[in-house]
Design an enzyme around this catalytic site. Structure first.
Site, PDB file in Angstrom:
ATOM      1  N   GLY A  68       0.820  -1.207   0.000  1.00 17.10           N
ATOM      2  CA  GLY A  68       0.000   0.000   0.000  1.00 17.10           C
ATOM      3  C   GLY A  68       0.851   1.252   0.000  1.00 17.10           C
ATOM      4  O   GLY A  68       0.598   2.208  -0.738  1.00 17.10           O
ATOM      5  N   ASN A  90       0.742  -8.079   0.323  1.00 14.86           N
ATOM      6  CA  ASN A  90      -0.334  -8.875   0.911  1.00 14.86           C
ATOM      7  C   ASN A  90      -1.710  -8.588   0.284  1.00 14.86           C
ATOM      8  O   ASN A  90      -2.732  -9.001   0.816  1.00 14.86           O
ATOM      9  CB  ASN A  90      -0.387  -8.681   2.423  1.00 14.86           C
ATOM     10  CG  ASN A  90      -0.627  -7.236   2.834  1.00 14.86           C
ATOM     11  OD1 ASN A  90      -1.298  -6.481   2.128  1.00 14.86           O
ATOM     12  ND2 ASN A  90      -0.081  -6.846   3.972  1.00 14.86           N
ATOM     13  N   LEU A 121      -3.892  -6.327   0.279  1.00 10.95           N
ATOM     14  CA  LEU A 121      -4.921  -5.486   0.880  1.00 10.95           C
ATOM     15  C   LEU A 121      -4.355  -4.185   1.439  1.00 10.95           C
ATOM     16  O   LEU A 121      -3.278  -4.162   2.041  1.00 10.95           O
ATOM     17  CB  LEU A 121      -5.628  -6.239   2.006  1.00 10.95           C
ATOM     18  CG  LEU A 121      -6.427  -7.474   1.586  1.00 10.95           C
ATOM     19  CD1 LEU A 121      -6.937  -8.210   2.816  1.00 10.95           C
ATOM     20  CD2 LEU A 121      -7.586  -7.082   0.679  1.00 10.95           C
ATOM     21  N   LYS A 174      -2.653 -11.324   4.801  1.00 10.00           N
ATOM     22  CA  LYS A 174      -3.065 -10.759   6.077  1.00 10.00           C
ATOM     23  C   LYS A 174      -3.858 -11.794   6.867  1.00 10.00           C
ATOM     24  O   LYS A 174      -4.749 -12.454   6.334  1.00 10.00           O
ATOM     25  CB  LYS A 174      -3.930  -9.513   5.861  1.00 10.00           C
ATOM     26  CG  LYS A 174      -3.142  -8.248   5.619  1.00 10.00           C
ATOM     27  CD  LYS A 174      -4.041  -7.025   5.655  1.00 10.00           C
ATOM     28  CE  LYS A 174      -3.238  -5.748   5.493  1.00 10.00           C
ATOM     29  NZ  LYS A 174      -4.092  -4.547   5.560  1.00 10.00           N
ATOM     30  N   SER A 205      21.569  27.859  -8.443  1.00 12.46           N
ATOM     31  CA  SER A 205      20.641  28.918  -8.040  1.00 12.46           C
ATOM     32  C   SER A 205      20.717  29.192  -6.545  1.00 12.46           C
ATOM     33  O   SER A 205      20.612  30.329  -6.107  1.00 12.46           O
ATOM     34  CB  SER A 205      19.204  28.532  -8.417  1.00 12.46           C
ATOM     35  OG  SER A 205      19.077  28.394  -9.810  1.00 12.46           O
ATOM     36  N   GLU A 238      12.280  16.146  -3.947  1.00 14.07           N
ATOM     37  CA  GLU A 238      12.402  16.799  -2.636  1.00 14.07           C
ATOM     38  C   GLU A 238      11.957  15.917  -1.481  1.00 14.07           C
ATOM     39  O   GLU A 238      12.520  15.994  -0.380  1.00 14.07           O
ATOM     40  CB  GLU A 238      11.605  18.112  -2.632  1.00 14.07           C
ATOM     41  CG  GLU A 238      12.180  19.208  -3.513  1.00 14.07           C
ATOM     42  CD  GLU A 238      11.867  19.017  -4.993  1.00 14.07           C
ATOM     43  OE1 GLU A 238      12.532  19.661  -5.822  1.00 14.07           O
ATOM     44  OE2 GLU A 238      10.967  18.198  -5.314  1.00 14.07           O
ATOM     45  N   PHE A 258       9.587  24.488  -3.733  1.00 13.11           N
ATOM     46  CA  PHE A 258       9.695  23.052  -3.992  1.00 13.11           C
ATOM     47  C   PHE A 258       9.588  22.241  -2.713  1.00 13.11           C
ATOM     48  O   PHE A 258       9.224  21.063  -2.739  1.00 13.11           O
ATOM     49  CB  PHE A 258      11.012  22.733  -4.702  1.00 13.11           C
ATOM     50  CG  PHE A 258      11.142  23.362  -6.066  1.00 13.11           C
ATOM     51  CD1 PHE A 258      10.053  23.960  -6.687  1.00 13.11           C
ATOM     52  CD2 PHE A 258      12.359  23.357  -6.729  1.00 13.11           C
ATOM     53  CE1 PHE A 258      10.171  24.536  -7.942  1.00 13.11           C
ATOM     54  CE2 PHE A 258      12.491  23.931  -7.991  1.00 13.11           C
ATOM     55  CZ  PHE A 258      11.396  24.519  -8.601  1.00 13.11           C
TER      56      PHE A 258
END
Length: 446
Positions: A10, A39, A41, A101, A202, A223, A250
Protein backbone atom coordinates in the site's frame (compact mmCIF):
# COMPACT_ATOMS: atom_id res chain seq x y z
CA UNK A 1 26.53 -2.25 8.24
CA UNK A 2 23.53 -3.19 6.13
CA UNK A 3 20.18 -1.38 6.04
CA UNK A 4 16.87 -3.27 5.82
CA UNK A 5 13.70 -1.34 4.99
CA UNK A 6 10.24 -2.92 5.20
CA UNK A 7 7.81 -1.45 2.66
CA UNK A 8 4.12 -2.31 2.39
CA UNK A 9 2.46 -2.72 -0.99
CA UNK A 10 0.00 0.00 0.00
CA UNK A 11 2.82 2.39 0.87
CA UNK A 12 4.46 1.74 -2.48
CA UNK A 13 1.69 3.77 -4.11
CA UNK A 14 3.52 6.80 -2.70
CA UNK A 15 5.76 8.59 -5.17
CA UNK A 16 8.37 9.13 -2.46
CA UNK A 17 9.06 5.37 -2.43
CA UNK A 18 10.06 5.46 -6.09
CA UNK A 19 12.09 8.64 -5.62
CA UNK A 20 14.09 6.65 -3.06
CA UNK A 21 14.31 3.64 -5.38
CA UNK A 22 15.75 5.77 -8.18
CA UNK A 23 18.20 7.47 -5.79
CA UNK A 24 19.48 4.19 -4.31
CA UNK A 25 20.01 2.71 -7.76
CA UNK A 26 21.81 5.79 -9.08
CA UNK A 27 24.24 5.78 -6.16
CA UNK A 28 24.70 1.97 -6.23
CA UNK A 29 23.73 1.53 -2.56
CA UNK A 30 24.48 -2.20 -2.36
CA UNK A 31 24.19 -2.25 1.44
CA UNK A 32 20.46 -1.48 1.17
CA UNK A 33 17.74 -4.16 1.15
CA UNK A 34 14.05 -3.25 0.74
CA UNK A 35 11.47 -5.93 1.59
CA UNK A 36 8.13 -5.37 -0.16
CA UNK A 37 5.33 -6.98 1.85
CA UNK A 38 2.82 -7.78 -0.92
CA UNK A 39 -0.33 -8.88 0.91
CA UNK A 40 -2.93 -7.58 -1.58
CA UNK A 41 -4.92 -5.49 0.88
CA UNK A 42 -4.80 -1.83 1.88
CA UNK A 43 -6.75 0.02 4.54
CA UNK A 44 -9.95 0.27 2.50
CA UNK A 45 -9.78 -2.75 0.23
CA UNK A 46 -7.76 -4.48 -2.45
CA UNK A 47 -4.81 -2.59 -3.95
CA UNK A 48 -4.44 -2.01 -7.72
CA UNK A 49 -1.76 -4.69 -8.23
CA UNK A 50 -3.45 -7.12 -5.77
CA UNK A 51 -1.30 -10.26 -5.52
CA UNK A 52 0.42 -9.80 -8.90
CA UNK A 53 3.96 -10.37 -7.62
CA UNK A 54 5.46 -10.01 -11.08
CA UNK A 55 4.22 -6.39 -11.28
CA UNK A 56 6.23 -5.38 -8.22
CA UNK A 57 9.18 -7.47 -9.40
CA UNK A 58 9.29 -5.78 -12.82
CA UNK A 59 9.02 -2.31 -11.25
CA UNK A 60 11.96 -2.95 -8.94
CA UNK A 61 14.05 -4.36 -11.78
CA UNK A 62 13.16 -1.38 -13.99
CA UNK A 63 14.56 0.91 -11.29
CA UNK A 64 17.86 -0.97 -11.42
CA UNK A 65 17.50 -3.10 -8.30
CA UNK A 66 18.67 -6.67 -7.85
CA UNK A 67 15.34 -8.40 -7.16
CA UNK A 68 14.26 -11.66 -5.50
CA UNK A 69 10.74 -13.11 -5.14
CA UNK A 70 9.98 -15.26 -2.08
CA UNK A 71 7.18 -16.62 0.05
CA UNK A 72 7.06 -14.04 2.81
CA UNK A 73 6.08 -16.71 5.37
CA UNK A 74 9.09 -18.91 4.61
CA UNK A 75 11.77 -17.87 7.08
CA UNK A 76 14.43 -20.10 5.52
CA UNK A 77 13.78 -18.63 2.07
CA UNK A 78 14.05 -15.10 3.48
CA UNK A 79 17.34 -15.89 5.21
CA UNK A 80 18.66 -17.36 1.96
CA UNK A 81 17.91 -14.24 -0.13
CA UNK A 82 19.28 -11.96 2.60
CA UNK A 83 22.53 -13.95 2.45
CA UNK A 84 22.58 -13.76 -1.35
CA UNK A 85 21.98 -10.01 -1.22
CA UNK A 86 25.07 -9.55 0.96
CA UNK A 87 27.22 -10.68 -2.00
CA UNK A 88 25.65 -8.36 -4.57
CA UNK A 89 27.80 -5.38 -5.55
CA UNK A 90 26.84 -1.98 -7.03
CA UNK A 91 23.09 -2.59 -6.79
CA UNK A 92 20.54 -2.32 -3.98
CA UNK A 93 18.39 -5.40 -3.42
CA UNK A 94 14.60 -5.69 -3.39
CA UNK A 95 12.90 -8.71 -1.84
CA UNK A 96 9.32 -9.10 -3.07
CA UNK A 97 7.59 -11.18 -0.42
CA UNK A 98 4.10 -12.57 -1.00
CA UNK A 99 2.09 -12.67 2.23
CA UNK A 100 -1.52 -12.94 3.41
CA UNK A 101 -3.07 -10.76 6.08
CA UNK A 102 -4.28 -12.81 9.02
CA UNK A 103 -2.66 -15.98 7.67
CA UNK A 104 -4.05 -19.08 9.37
CA UNK A 105 -6.91 -17.26 11.08
CA UNK A 106 -10.36 -18.56 10.07
CA UNK A 107 -12.63 -15.95 8.44
CA UNK A 108 -9.87 -13.31 8.70
CA UNK A 109 -7.13 -14.56 6.38
CA UNK A 110 -6.97 -12.46 3.18
CA UNK A 111 -10.31 -10.83 4.07
CA UNK A 112 -11.12 -7.17 3.60
CA UNK A 113 -12.33 -4.72 6.26
CA UNK A 114 -10.09 -6.03 9.06
CA UNK A 115 -7.29 -3.48 8.75
CA UNK A 116 -6.70 -1.75 12.09
CA UNK A 117 -9.73 -3.35 13.77
CA UNK A 118 -9.53 -5.11 17.15
CA UNK A 119 -10.51 -8.75 17.26
CA UNK A 120 -13.69 -9.44 19.32
CA UNK A 121 -12.68 -10.81 22.71
CA UNK A 122 -14.75 -13.99 22.30
CA UNK A 123 -12.71 -14.84 19.18
CA UNK A 124 -9.35 -13.53 20.36
CA UNK A 125 -8.76 -16.29 22.93
CA UNK A 126 -9.41 -19.05 20.38
CA UNK A 127 -7.13 -17.40 17.83
CA UNK A 128 -4.32 -17.03 20.40
CA UNK A 129 -4.56 -20.75 21.22
CA UNK A 130 -4.49 -21.57 17.51
CA UNK A 131 -1.32 -19.50 17.00
CA UNK A 132 0.36 -21.03 20.07
CA UNK A 133 -0.39 -24.53 18.78
CA UNK A 134 1.55 -23.76 15.60
CA UNK A 135 4.78 -22.78 17.39
CA UNK A 136 7.28 -25.57 16.67
CA UNK A 137 9.94 -24.70 19.23
CA UNK A 138 10.08 -23.76 22.87
CA UNK A 139 13.46 -22.11 22.49
CA UNK A 140 13.71 -18.54 23.75
CA UNK A 141 15.42 -16.29 21.23
CA UNK A 142 17.75 -13.69 22.69
CA UNK A 143 19.22 -11.65 19.81
CA UNK A 144 22.23 -9.58 20.76
CA UNK A 145 22.33 -5.86 19.95
CA UNK A 146 24.79 -4.82 17.23
CA UNK A 147 28.29 -3.95 18.31
CA UNK A 148 28.94 -0.23 18.06
CA UNK A 149 32.57 0.02 17.06
CA UNK A 150 32.48 3.46 15.42
CA UNK A 151 34.45 6.20 17.20
CA UNK A 152 32.49 8.70 19.26
CA UNK A 153 31.83 11.97 17.46
CA UNK A 154 30.49 15.24 18.83
CA UNK A 155 28.69 17.67 16.53
CA UNK A 156 27.48 20.01 19.24
CA UNK A 157 30.28 22.58 19.41
CA UNK A 158 30.64 23.92 15.87
CA UNK A 159 32.35 27.25 15.43
CA UNK A 160 33.45 29.20 12.38
CA UNK A 161 37.14 29.92 12.14
CA UNK A 162 36.48 33.48 10.95
CA UNK A 163 33.47 35.84 10.73
CA UNK A 164 31.92 36.86 7.39
CA UNK A 165 34.06 39.28 5.41
CA UNK A 166 31.61 41.88 4.09
CA UNK A 167 32.01 45.63 3.79
CA UNK A 168 29.29 48.17 4.51
CA UNK A 169 27.51 48.98 1.27
CA UNK A 170 28.35 45.69 -0.47
CA UNK A 171 25.45 44.15 -2.33
CA UNK A 172 25.25 40.39 -2.57
CA UNK A 173 22.38 37.98 -3.17
CA UNK A 174 21.11 36.36 0.01
CA UNK A 175 21.35 32.93 -1.58
CA UNK A 176 25.02 33.53 -2.39
CA UNK A 177 25.65 34.64 1.19
CA UNK A 178 24.03 31.38 2.26
CA UNK A 179 26.29 29.35 -0.03
CA UNK A 180 29.36 31.13 1.31
CA UNK A 181 28.21 30.48 4.89
CA UNK A 182 27.80 26.77 4.18
CA UNK A 183 31.30 26.64 2.72
CA UNK A 184 32.67 28.34 5.84
CA UNK A 185 30.92 25.77 8.02
CA UNK A 186 32.30 22.99 5.85
CA UNK A 187 35.78 24.35 6.37
CA UNK A 188 35.23 24.56 10.13
CA UNK A 189 33.86 21.04 10.60
CA UNK A 190 34.26 17.95 8.44
CA UNK A 191 30.94 16.52 9.66
CA UNK A 192 28.97 19.15 7.71
CA UNK A 193 27.24 17.76 4.61
CA UNK A 194 25.03 19.52 2.07
CA UNK A 195 22.24 18.08 -0.07
CA UNK A 196 20.59 19.86 -2.98
CA UNK A 197 17.66 19.18 -5.30
CA UNK A 198 19.17 20.06 -8.70
CA UNK A 199 19.29 23.77 -7.81
CA UNK A 200 22.90 24.18 -6.68
CA UNK A 201 23.70 26.95 -9.16
CA UNK A 202 20.64 28.92 -8.04
CA UNK A 203 20.99 28.30 -4.29
CA UNK A 204 24.81 28.64 -4.50
CA UNK A 205 25.33 25.36 -2.68
CA UNK A 206 27.72 24.71 -5.56
CA UNK A 207 30.25 26.79 -3.60
CA UNK A 208 30.24 24.05 -0.96
CA UNK A 209 30.33 21.41 -3.69
CA UNK A 210 33.47 22.92 -5.22
CA UNK A 211 35.28 22.87 -1.90
CA UNK A 212 34.00 19.58 -0.47
CA UNK A 213 32.58 17.37 -3.26
CA UNK A 214 32.85 14.24 -1.11
CA UNK A 215 30.38 15.82 1.35
CA UNK A 216 27.91 17.08 -1.24
CA UNK A 217 24.96 14.89 -2.28
CA UNK A 218 22.98 15.71 -5.41
CA UNK A 219 19.40 14.54 -4.84
CA UNK A 220 17.95 15.82 -8.12
CA UNK A 221 14.39 17.13 -8.28
CA UNK A 222 12.99 14.68 -5.72
CA UNK A 223 12.40 16.80 -2.64
CA UNK A 224 10.51 14.19 -0.60
CA UNK A 225 13.43 11.81 -0.92
CA UNK A 226 15.95 14.57 -0.22
CA UNK A 227 14.26 15.46 3.06
CA UNK A 228 13.28 12.01 4.33
CA UNK A 229 15.65 9.36 3.08
CA UNK A 230 18.73 11.51 2.76
CA UNK A 231 18.67 14.51 5.10
CA UNK A 232 16.78 12.88 7.99
CA UNK A 233 18.61 9.62 7.44
CA UNK A 234 22.02 11.27 7.47
CA UNK A 235 21.18 13.05 10.71
CA UNK A 236 19.59 10.08 12.47
CA UNK A 237 22.74 8.78 14.18
CA UNK A 238 24.03 12.19 15.25
CA UNK A 239 27.21 11.83 13.20
CA UNK A 240 26.63 14.50 10.57
CA UNK A 241 25.38 18.08 10.40
CA UNK A 242 23.05 17.92 7.43
CA UNK A 243 21.78 20.85 5.34
CA UNK A 244 19.20 20.26 2.60
CA UNK A 245 18.84 23.11 0.12
CA UNK A 246 16.38 23.93 -2.67
CA UNK A 247 13.75 26.51 -3.64
CA UNK A 248 11.31 27.06 -0.78
CA UNK A 249 8.39 26.54 -3.17
CA UNK A 250 9.69 23.05 -3.99
CA UNK A 251 9.84 22.14 -0.30
CA UNK A 252 6.04 22.27 -0.21
CA UNK A 253 6.22 18.83 -1.83
CA UNK A 254 7.90 17.47 1.29
CA UNK A 255 5.68 18.82 4.09
CA UNK A 256 4.82 15.27 5.20
CA UNK A 257 8.52 14.41 5.51
CA UNK A 258 9.27 17.70 7.28
CA UNK A 259 6.52 17.04 9.80
CA UNK A 260 7.76 13.52 10.51
CA UNK A 261 11.29 14.84 10.95
CA UNK A 262 10.05 17.44 13.42
CA UNK A 263 8.04 14.88 15.39
CA UNK A 264 11.12 12.65 15.49
CA UNK A 265 13.20 15.62 16.72
CA UNK A 266 15.70 15.08 13.93
CA UNK A 267 18.64 17.46 13.93
CA UNK A 268 18.44 18.50 10.29
CA UNK A 269 18.61 21.93 8.67
CA UNK A 270 16.34 22.81 5.75
CA UNK A 271 17.17 25.82 3.55
CA UNK A 272 14.45 27.20 1.31
CA UNK A 273 15.56 29.96 -1.06
CA UNK A 274 13.60 32.32 -3.31
CA UNK A 275 10.88 33.24 -0.80
CA UNK A 276 8.20 35.80 -1.52
CA UNK A 277 7.15 38.13 -4.31
CA UNK A 278 10.44 40.01 -4.33
CA UNK A 279 12.09 37.15 -6.26
CA UNK A 280 9.39 36.83 -8.89
CA UNK A 281 11.58 38.22 -11.63
CA UNK A 282 12.33 34.46 -11.76
CA UNK A 283 8.84 33.81 -13.06
CA UNK A 284 6.54 32.82 -10.22
CA UNK A 285 9.16 30.72 -8.43
CA UNK A 286 8.61 32.51 -5.12
CA UNK A 287 7.21 30.69 -2.10
CA UNK A 288 4.27 32.51 -0.51
CA UNK A 289 3.27 29.87 2.03
CA UNK A 290 4.34 30.50 5.57
CA UNK A 291 5.62 28.92 8.72
CA UNK A 292 2.43 27.27 10.00
CA UNK A 293 3.45 24.07 8.23
CA UNK A 294 6.66 24.00 10.27
CA UNK A 295 5.06 24.80 13.59
CA UNK A 296 5.83 21.52 15.36
CA UNK A 297 9.16 21.20 17.18
CA UNK A 298 11.09 23.27 14.64
CA UNK A 299 13.23 26.37 14.75
CA UNK A 300 12.42 28.66 11.82
CA UNK A 301 14.72 31.45 10.67
CA UNK A 302 13.97 34.08 8.04
CA UNK A 303 16.80 36.40 7.10
CA UNK A 304 17.89 38.64 4.29
CA UNK A 305 20.70 40.36 6.19
CA UNK A 306 23.98 38.68 5.28
CA UNK A 307 25.28 38.33 8.82
CA UNK A 308 21.92 36.80 9.70
CA UNK A 309 22.38 34.11 7.09
CA UNK A 310 25.55 33.02 8.86
CA UNK A 311 23.97 33.17 12.31
CA UNK A 312 20.97 31.17 11.11
CA UNK A 313 22.99 27.97 11.19
CA UNK A 314 24.25 28.64 14.70
CA UNK A 315 21.71 30.40 16.93
CA UNK A 316 18.37 32.10 17.32
CA UNK A 317 18.45 35.87 16.91
CA UNK A 318 16.27 38.95 16.86
CA UNK A 319 17.25 42.55 16.44
CA UNK A 320 15.66 45.92 17.19
CA UNK A 321 17.11 47.87 14.28
CA UNK A 322 15.61 51.26 14.93
CA UNK A 323 14.24 52.74 18.16
CA UNK A 324 13.76 56.08 19.86
CA UNK A 325 11.90 57.29 22.91
CA UNK A 326 9.49 59.15 20.61
CA UNK A 327 8.49 56.04 18.60
CA UNK A 328 4.73 55.77 18.08
CA UNK A 329 4.37 52.46 16.22
CA UNK A 330 6.29 49.16 16.26
CA UNK A 331 6.83 47.67 12.79
CA UNK A 332 7.95 44.04 12.66
CA UNK A 333 9.16 42.32 9.53
CA UNK A 334 11.48 39.61 8.27
CA UNK A 335 13.59 39.31 5.18
CA UNK A 336 13.18 42.07 2.62
CA UNK A 337 10.29 43.73 4.49
CA UNK A 338 12.77 44.76 7.19
CA UNK A 339 14.43 47.01 4.63
CA UNK A 340 11.06 48.37 3.58
CA UNK A 341 10.20 49.14 7.22
CA UNK A 342 13.54 50.88 7.73
CA UNK A 343 12.98 52.88 4.54
CA UNK A 344 9.56 53.92 5.81
CA UNK A 345 11.18 55.31 8.94
CA UNK A 346 13.58 57.39 6.87
CA UNK A 347 11.05 59.14 4.65
CA UNK A 348 11.36 62.43 6.49
CA UNK A 349 7.58 62.51 7.01
CA UNK A 350 7.90 62.36 10.80
CA UNK A 351 7.03 58.65 10.85
CA UNK A 352 8.37 57.67 14.26
CA UNK A 353 8.51 53.89 14.14
CA UNK A 354 10.42 51.20 15.96
CA UNK A 355 11.68 48.50 13.55
CA UNK A 356 12.14 44.89 14.67
CA UNK A 357 13.80 42.24 12.52
CA UNK A 358 11.97 39.01 13.43
CA UNK A 359 14.86 36.93 12.20
CA UNK A 360 13.77 34.04 14.41
CA UNK A 361 10.14 33.34 13.58
CA UNK A 362 10.06 30.27 15.77
CA UNK A 363 10.64 30.50 18.66
CA UNK A 364 9.26 34.03 18.55
CA UNK A 365 10.82 36.60 20.87
CA UNK A 366 7.57 37.45 22.65
CA UNK A 367 9.27 39.54 25.33
CA UNK A 368 10.81 41.97 22.85
CA UNK A 369 7.58 42.25 20.87
CA UNK A 370 5.47 43.04 23.92
CA UNK A 371 7.96 45.48 25.42
CA UNK A 372 8.27 47.32 22.10
CA UNK A 373 4.49 47.35 21.67
CA UNK A 374 3.99 48.88 25.11
CA UNK A 375 6.70 51.46 24.39
CA UNK A 376 4.73 52.52 21.29
CA UNK A 377 1.36 52.75 23.06
CA UNK A 378 0.19 49.29 21.94
CA UNK A 379 0.50 49.90 18.19
CA UNK A 380 2.04 47.08 16.12
CA UNK A 381 2.24 46.59 12.36
CA UNK A 382 3.61 43.39 10.82
CA UNK A 383 4.87 43.27 7.24
CA UNK A 384 5.62 40.03 5.41
CA UNK A 385 6.49 39.02 1.89
CA UNK A 386 4.08 36.08 2.01
CA UNK A 387 0.45 35.14 2.44
CA UNK A 388 -0.98 36.09 5.85
CA UNK A 389 -2.25 32.62 6.80
CA UNK A 390 0.09 31.04 9.33
CA UNK A 391 2.56 33.90 8.97
CA UNK A 392 4.28 36.57 11.02
CA UNK A 393 1.12 38.61 11.54
CA UNK A 394 -0.78 35.70 13.05
CA UNK A 395 2.21 34.69 15.18
CA UNK A 396 2.63 38.20 16.60
CA UNK A 397 -1.12 38.57 17.10
CA UNK A 398 -1.19 35.33 19.11
CA UNK A 399 1.83 36.43 21.15
CA UNK A 400 0.13 39.64 22.34
CA UNK A 401 -3.44 38.28 22.51
CA UNK A 402 -3.54 38.36 26.31
CA UNK A 403 -2.98 42.13 26.36
CA UNK A 404 -6.14 43.95 25.21
CA UNK A 405 -4.24 47.23 24.90
CA UNK A 406 -2.05 45.97 22.05
CA UNK A 407 -3.48 46.17 18.53
CA UNK A 408 -1.87 44.40 15.56
CA UNK A 409 -2.36 45.35 11.91
CA UNK A 410 -0.90 43.04 9.27
CA UNK A 411 0.39 43.83 5.80
CA UNK A 412 0.84 40.72 3.64
CA UNK A 413 0.54 39.39 0.12
CA UNK A 414 -2.96 38.78 -1.20
CA UNK A 415 -4.03 37.20 -4.44
CA UNK A 416 -1.69 35.54 -6.93
CA UNK A 417 1.52 37.54 -7.50
CA UNK A 418 2.79 38.06 -11.03
CA UNK A 419 6.28 38.23 -12.48
CA UNK A 420 8.03 41.57 -12.38
CA UNK A 421 10.75 43.67 -10.78
CA UNK A 422 11.12 43.35 -6.99
CA UNK A 423 10.26 46.96 -6.16
CA UNK A 424 7.22 46.93 -8.41
CA UNK A 425 5.96 43.68 -6.91
CA UNK A 426 6.43 44.83 -3.33
CA UNK A 427 4.42 47.92 -4.11
CA UNK A 428 1.72 46.06 -6.04
CA UNK A 429 1.25 43.62 -3.16
CA UNK A 430 0.95 46.42 -0.61
CA UNK A 431 4.06 45.69 1.45
CA UNK A 432 6.45 48.40 0.27
CA UNK A 433 7.73 51.34 2.34
CA UNK A 434 4.99 53.53 0.86
CA UNK A 435 2.25 51.22 2.11
CA UNK A 436 3.91 50.95 5.52
CA UNK A 437 3.82 54.76 5.83
CA UNK A 438 0.11 54.76 4.96
CA UNK A 439 -0.60 52.01 7.51
CA UNK A 440 1.29 53.89 10.22
CA UNK A 441 -0.64 57.11 9.56
CA UNK A 442 -3.97 55.28 9.64
CA UNK A 443 -3.09 53.57 12.90
CA UNK A 444 -2.14 56.89 14.48
CA UNK A 445 -5.41 58.46 13.35
CA UNK A 446 -7.39 55.61 14.90
Amino acid sequence: YRVFCLVSDGESSEGSVWEAMAFASYYSLDSLVAIFDVNRLGHSGALPSKHCIDVCQRRCQAFGWNTYVVDGRDVEALCQVFWQASWVRHKPTAVVAKTFKGRGTPLVEDAESWHGKPMPRERADAIMKLIESQIETKRNFDPQPPIKDSPEISIMDVRMTSPPDYRVGDKIATRKACGLALAKLGNANDRVIVLDGDTKYSTFSEIFNRGYPERFIECFMAEQNMVSVVALGCASHGRTIAFASTFAAFLTRAFDQLQMGALSESNVNIIGSHCGVSVDSWGSMGAYQKVCVLACKCMVFFSIVRIGIVHSVLLALYQVLRHRVSDKVTVSGAGITVYEASAAGKTGLHIFIRVIDLFTIKPLDVTTIISSAKATEGRVITVEDHYPQGGIGEAVDAAVSTDPDIKVHSLAVSGVPQSGKPKELLDTCGISARHIVVAVKRMLLN
